[in-house]
Motif scaffolding. Sequence first.
Motif, mmCIF file in Angstrom:
data_model
loop_
_atom_site.group_PDB
_atom_site.id
_atom_site.type_symbol
_atom_site.label_atom_id
_atom_site.label_comp_id
_atom_site.label_asym_id
_atom_site.label_seq_id
_atom_site.Cartn_x
_atom_site.Cartn_y
_atom_site.Cartn_z
ATOM 1 N N THR A 1 -5.440 1.888 5.863
ATOM 2 C CA THR A 1 -5.860 2.698 4.719
ATOM 3 C C THR A 1 -5.267 4.082 4.929
ATOM 4 O OG1 THR A 1 -7.932 3.187 5.849
ATOM 5 C CG2 THR A 1 -7.984 1.404 4.264
ATOM 6 N N PRO A 2 -4.266 4.442 4.133
ATOM 7 C CA PRO A 2 -3.592 5.727 4.335
ATOM 8 C C PRO A 2 -4.590 6.878 4.400
ATOM 9 C CG PRO A 2 -2.534 4.464 2.600
ATOM 10 C CD PRO A 2 -3.792 3.740 2.962
ATOM 11 N N GLU A 3 -4.300 7.784 5.296
ATOM 12 C CA GLU A 3 -5.128 8.986 5.464
ATOM 13 C C GLU A 3 -6.525 8.679 5.981
ATOM 14 O OE1 GLU A 3 -3.258 11.630 5.157
ATOM 15 O OE2 GLU A 3 -1.687 10.431 4.232
ATOM 16 N N GLN B 1 2.993 -1.451 7.093
ATOM 17 C CA GLN B 1 1.586 -1.087 7.307
ATOM 18 C C GLN B 1 1.189 -1.343 8.763
ATOM 19 O OE1 GLN B 1 -1.111 -2.712 4.199
ATOM 20 N NE2 GLN B 1 0.779 -3.062 3.040
ATOM 21 N N VAL C 1 0.878 -1.173 0.000
ATOM 22 C CA VAL C 1 0.000 0.000 0.000
ATOM 23 C C VAL C 1 0.914 1.221 0.000
ATOM 24 C CG1 VAL C 1 -1.726 1.308 1.286
ATOM 25 C CG2 VAL C 1 -1.858 -1.187 1.214
ATOM 26 N N ASN C 2 0.825 2.005 -1.050
ATOM 27 C CA ASN C 2 1.711 3.171 -1.200
ATOM 28 C C ASN C 2 3.176 2.784 -1.041
ATOM 29 O OD1 ASN C 2 -0.523 4.745 -1.625
ATOM 30 N ND2 ASN C 2 -0.460 5.757 0.359
ATOM 31 N N GLY C 3 3.526 1.605 -1.543
ATOM 32 C CA GLY C 3 4.905 1.138 -1.469
ATOM 33 C C GLY C 3 5.301 0.540 -0.140
ATOM 34 N N LEU C 4 4.363 0.427 0.794
ATOM 35 C CA LEU C 4 4.656 -0.093 2.127
ATOM 36 C C LEU C 4 4.391 -1.594 2.198
ATOM 37 C CD1 LEU C 4 2.933 2.703 4.230
ATOM 38 C CD2 LEU C 4 5.385 2.457 3.773
#
Length: 141
Positions: A118-120, A23, A15-18
């Motif tokens: 979930t980012p943000e 995460q 997720v976003n490169g993580l």
Amino acid sequence: MDSSGACPECGAPAVNGLSCWEQLGLLLAWEFDDPELQAEHFLTVAAYNLQHPAQFTDEALAGLRTAFVDRLDRSVAVQELRRRAARGFDGKTRVLREAAARRPVLRGWTTTIANVYTPERPVGAADRVRAWAAAIRQELD
């Protein structure tokens, strides 16, 4: 992570490169500002570890699985689960396998850390952790 960006053990996508480990770290950091999420710390860590069993001894995994099921099915208090773990895994009792003995095997879980982190969107993370734990619980049978 493999070349596709997915975890070779739980199958979670990046997720976003993580990675899934990264995460998890960010999800745990959210606990500082979210008492409801902090209250689910045991489920967060247990769910992650159950989906990454290669690092643990068979005895440690069996104890974790029992504790996880007791928490979800019988509402055993986390404090009691910690007492049990302390009795069973104190002193020189190893819970981690030697690095050379770890053999990750991909398992296709329906829900992974990538569904929770979930980012943000830290709002609602506690609900997502509970849903993740419930999905794992169903898949353990």
